[in-house]
Design an enzyme around this catalytic site. Structure first.
Site, mmCIF file in Angstrom:
data_model
loop_
_atom_site.group_PDB
_atom_site.id
_atom_site.type_symbol
_atom_site.label_atom_id
_atom_site.label_comp_id
_atom_site.label_asym_id
_atom_site.label_seq_id
_atom_site.Cartn_x
_atom_site.Cartn_y
_atom_site.Cartn_z
ATOM 1 N N GLY A 111 -10.890 -3.601 -11.671
ATOM 2 C CA GLY A 111 -11.664 -4.825 -11.875
ATOM 3 C C GLY A 111 -11.696 -5.245 -13.336
ATOM 4 C CE LYS A 171 -3.743 2.512 1.090
ATOM 5 N NZ LYS A 171 -4.607 2.840 -0.059
ATOM 6 C CB CYS A 193 -3.395 8.133 -6.133
ATOM 7 S SG CYS A 193 -4.906 7.992 -5.153
ATOM 8 C CB ILE A 251 -3.697 1.324 -16.217
ATOM 9 C CG1 ILE A 251 -4.849 0.358 -15.956
ATOM 10 C CG2 ILE A 251 -3.283 1.258 -17.654
ATOM 11 C CD1 ILE A 251 -6.142 0.649 -16.719
ATOM 12 C CG ASN A 271 -9.840 2.804 -4.551
ATOM 13 O OD1 ASN A 271 -9.263 3.689 -3.918
ATOM 14 N ND2 ASN A 271 -9.305 2.238 -5.623
ATOM 15 C CB ALA A 272 -12.507 7.740 -3.311
ATOM 16 C CB ILE A 273 -8.436 4.405 -0.029
ATOM 17 C CG1 ILE A 273 -9.071 3.115 -0.560
ATOM 18 C CG2 ILE A 273 -7.876 4.232 1.382
ATOM 19 C CD1 ILE A 273 -10.289 2.631 0.166
ATOM 20 N N GLY A 301 -7.489 -5.253 -13.789
ATOM 21 C CA GLY A 301 -8.554 -6.236 -13.969
ATOM 22 C C GLY A 301 -8.110 -7.670 -14.065
#
Lengths: 302, 320, 320, 302
Positions: free
Chosen positions: C235, C64, C148, C209, C88-90, C262
């Protein structure tokens, strides 16, 4: 003839060879279906959205049933193979032009099928056999049946001419029908059904049954000749058929396969190259799903 | 046996449009009876799907791209399935503007729906030739395809660079009699910038997204599935990207935005409206469900009824 | 009852790796035992999925993203499901480099796998602080996150403009002891250009990507599903876009490309290798199948066996 | 305790209210499952890839069975609702910390459940009831059961102290258990099962049964008091519980919900805000799936 998409019902399915499934579908689409036409069958899976074009193998107009025989080639067809009797199945049809039965009248006919191209030839064999029955019960009785048989053997032209005098309900009996079937190996699916309606000649890739090689090898080995060809199978086979027909100077109707999306002529995904500018597209491309899938071999560049 | 069109017809009866319900939207002065259109290239010129749906029910039909002369398009295979969608590399095969005007336009003109002609070209002159030939026709709007990823010349080359987009938009506006919709490519870093450029150059509306360039490789045969190697991706898989771009574009410009990309249901269409689209187009999903367009028209009406929305325009850009 | 891990173990026995089969790949001088890595942000620091898979089986673990100081990340909801994938928008929540080095790195160092630390920052100085702190560590490579889409400062701002990408790459290379992988954003017009810029600025490898910016709107509540409005999409839905970009990037540069986007199965991984990736990362699909990484390692081996490939490097870029 | 994903088997399912389904699953995951933990359940559909977190309602350790009671809220749960007995179901577990049963020892307990937050409270009620049975068969017999009951009523502190002397296998009987259940309407799913193990008080939004309003209204109307609260339900309810507990000076264990992706602490999707810096994250965020889903109300910002 209207095209429709509908939720039909599987009225039976069984596996008839490794990876080859034989499914009957109860559907109103059977009403107008013809040999050489196809259905679009829609998987339920969310990852496999596009319909799968599958040839019609047999039609029972009176029972509102259609038969498809297909090979499991991916996730969509694997899903279809899992369907049991009574399950819903999403289909659109009937699509494509189908084989011109009338051109078989009074001729010596080859029905050539290779691999999963064999099933659509069965429906054609049946239709030709029925045209004979129709004739023997009415038209044939009037005009006598032997008359054009010899003439047809002399030349395709003569046979073609004779159709004018013999045509009953648009159909007349062919003089002879040879089903030349090419299989991978000894899993000779549908062969027995063909034998009820045609003289069957078999080629197998592995030589386990009949001629070792392809269907053209089988034709040569059995020194068969014909006045008209109907064929469906993989592209190399269709190329061989086209060349054979061209050399023999006889017409060959070949059913082409191409990756499709819509099935109704809108997306222009499934074109084949044509010799002349196509009337619809105004370029040298014809839509396999709409102008085809059956083309006169000499009209297409394959 | 229940045919899907029967179901559709029953729904049509059940969900009668409320007389007080206004589903019309206006794009560049052209009023559509509802915000549901077809996406160029997925609906031919209407004829093929006219067997499945009543074209009179649609807000507009957007035609397959038309060039000044017939185009042969790309070699096959031209289409491939991907997870939740498809790739296409048709290459803008079309019969040319003359055939279109003789054959397709008279067909479409029979219907009570707006006609939007998608225009493609290899050079600016190609586009202008088509635009000028259509100027005295009954066509309601022009959609300029500067975003097809599947042809080598023209098309996307105009849609990926701000300067190129500006100049072709400006040039076409000089010659066009009908309102001009610029169809934008999603294959860009900053869709808001491209939207602004189109607006600044005089576009009357923008439509997005065109397909996203994708690729599929057959690992058994070790070759590309498409003859063109790459193709444009469409279908439900790309919807979140499309919604985001429509939102960004709609918030960057004041001209109307026509949203598309993976719309399969009324819920999807409403998501685009809420994101800021003034109308929506149904594309690849026509191939999956030939009744999709009319089902979406009806689904929007029933959502409006259920949630107490009397004018569909209330939905446009309602989520900020 | 058949547990999925039992199945996995049986397969492990059945598909014994052939002694003559070489699955190793080399990225910037670092040899991985196989080309299967984890995608940053989907595998923590390995601890969580260590309960499901043997980390020793992986080519590398990519951590991470780690910044110079702890980051709180974005408000919730941070994740949303979309058709065939997720958003996701962690916001790069992380405990900071010091905690990482005290706690996570010693954990990872127990395993016979390569460790690649994903580095994030708001300014160039932030990145450099992390890079320098790691310089004497056992970390094998650094992956620089300039892509990001979910943080306002830094990150993608460096990854969408060629000049910015060039200068941050060059600056990090000055301070990094380990090989530097630049992780590229797909949210660009020309991925080949970005790949070339990274290579020209001295990157030892590129990975792509990262996620594609997407949006989801809840039409019943009429609000964004994510608190951040937009999120990064991952995904199976995005795989064709990722394969295309990997192909374009791999053909634009001579440094190694790490492909992702994905990947769910060995077949997907092989598709990326054939497109030109020297290694692949498994991302969101860890959430769907926690055994995915090792199943892919085994699936590549069985594909090699079945198709007579003795060295996995034969697959890299084999489809042109 | 190892987490596992496995293909389990549905051992029964029925609908118990509109949109509410009650499913038993045969799975090895039952072995270590505790009240307040959850499963991840994976839809098969290709469009719905992420697992759905679903609370465990009941555990039968001896039968390797788990019970989940869930509301159909979208395509994934709609798929689960279609499963029949004998069908496979893909699950991962067991996840999360669960409720701390030991803190109920010798206390007056509120089990507060709202809507689909009710099912996890049932398993907790059972576990508390079983702790009582365990006690009455061994520990309780030794020390006498009335002893701490009064003490506990005096103050939570006294009760907490008493656990040291009474603890059997980590558990002791609570003094009293009130299940305060909030429903939308008169579809009082699971209520009868609660009644076998607890004093049940009901609130309904529409006032059709019990107190009209929410669970706090029911507490007031029935002038109930407690020494410790366990709660699960929608966020507004949990906020009310937190405030009530704070004013009453008693601990409240609340089970939080948040959108999740991985369920195992890797993705950091499902965090909640914490008062103090969290030991794992080193910021004021805790992972609901791993540090939770049960938190002491005063520790989290909700």
């Amino acid at each position: 003839m209207n095209k429709k998409k509908e939720t039909a019902v599987v009225s039976g399915q069984r596996q008839i060879a490794e990876g080859i499934y034989d499914m009957w579908i109860k559907t109103n689409l059977a009403v107008a279906a013809k040999p050489g036409q196809f259905l679009m069958v829609y998987p339920r899976g969310a990852a496999t959205l596009l319909p799968r074009p599958i040839s019609i193998c047999e039609v029972r107009h009176d029972e509102n049933r259609l038969r498809i025989v297909y090979r499991v080639a991916g996730k969509g067809t694997a899903e279809f193979a899992s369907y049991r009797e009574g399950e819903p199945i999403s289909v659109m049809g009937t699509l494509g032009n189908g084989f011109p039965l009338e051109d078989a009248a009074g001729k010596r006919v080859f029905l050539m099928g290779g691999g999963i191209g064999i099933p659509p030839m069965l429906g054609l064999a049946q239709a030709l056999a029925e045209s004979g029955q129709a004739e023997s019960t009415d038209a044939a009785k009037e005009s006598g049946q032997a008359e054009s048989t010899d003439a047809a053997k002399e030349s395709g032209q003569a046979a073609a001419d004779s159709t004018d005098t013999k045509k009953t309900d648009g159909l007349t009996e062919p003089v002879s029908v040879h089903a030349v079937l090419g299989y991978r190996d000894s899993a000779l699916f549908l062969k027995e059904e063909f034998e009820r309606m045609a003289n069957v000649v078999v080629a197998t890739e592995d030589g386990s049954v009949g001629t070792k090689g392809n269907i053209m090898d089988a034709v040569r080995e059995n020194t068969l000749t014909a006045d008209v060809i109907y064929a469906c199978g993989p592209m190399p086979m269709l190329r061989a058929v086209k060349q054979y027909a061209s050399e023999a100077g006889i017409p060959a109707y070949i059913s082409l396969e191409e990756r499709m999306a819509c099935g109704v002529g809108a997306c222009l995904g499934c074109v084949c190259k044509t010799k002349q500018v196509d009337a619809h597209s105004h370029v040298k491309n014809a839509r396999v799903c709409t102008e085809g899938p059956v083309f006169l071999a000499e009209d297409v560049e394959i | 046996m229940q045919t899907d069109s029967d179901t559709q017809q029953r729904n049509a009866v059940r969900i009668r449009k409320d007389a007080a319900m206004n589903t019309s939207v206006t794009i560049a002065g052209v009023e559509l009876k509802n915000p549901v259109m077809t996406a160029s290239g997925t609906f031919g010129s209407g004829m093929e799907y006219g067997e499945f749906v009543d074209l009179n029910r649609l807000g507009a039909v957007v035609t397959k791209g038309v060039a000044n002369v017939p185009w042969e398009g790309n070699p096959t295979p031209r289409v491939a399935e991907v997870y939740g969608g498809m790739l296409n590399a048709i290459g803008l095969q079309n019969p040319g503007i003359d055939v279109f005007m003789e054959r397709d336009l008279p067909f479409l003109s029979q219907y009570d729906t707006k006609v939007i002609v998608n225009v493609c070209g290899k050079t600016v002159e190609d586009y202008i030739e088509v635009v000028e030939k259509l100027s005295d026709s009954s066509v309601d709007m022009l959609e300029i395809n500067v975003s097809c990823p599947n042809v080598k010349e023209g098309a996307i080359a105009f849609g990926q660079k701000p300067e190129a987009l500006y100049s072709i938009t400006e040039e076409i506006k000089k010659h066009a009699k009908q309102p001009v919709i610029m169809k934008l490519s999603p294959n860009v870093t900053d869709i808001a910038e491209m939207a602004k450029v189109a607006e600044a150059a005089g576009a009357d509306a923008i439509s997005l997204i065109n397909t996203i360039t994708g690729m599929k490789i057959d690992i058994e045969k070790r070759r590309f599935v498409l003859a063109n190697k790459t193709g444009g991706m469409s279908g439900p898989a790309i919807k979140p990207i499309a919604v985001r771009m429509v939102y960004q574009a709609a918030h960057a410009v004041s001209i109307p935005v026509i949203g598309m990309g993976g719309i399969a249901t009324a819920e999807d269409a409403i998501e685009f409206l809420l994101a800021g689209a003034s109308a929506v187009s149904v594309g690849a999903m026509n191939f999956v469900n030939p009744y999709a367009t009319v089902e979406i028209v009806e689904g929007i009406e029933s959502y409006m009824k259920r949630t107490g929305v009397s004018d569909v325009k209330e939905l446009i850009g309602a989520v900020v």
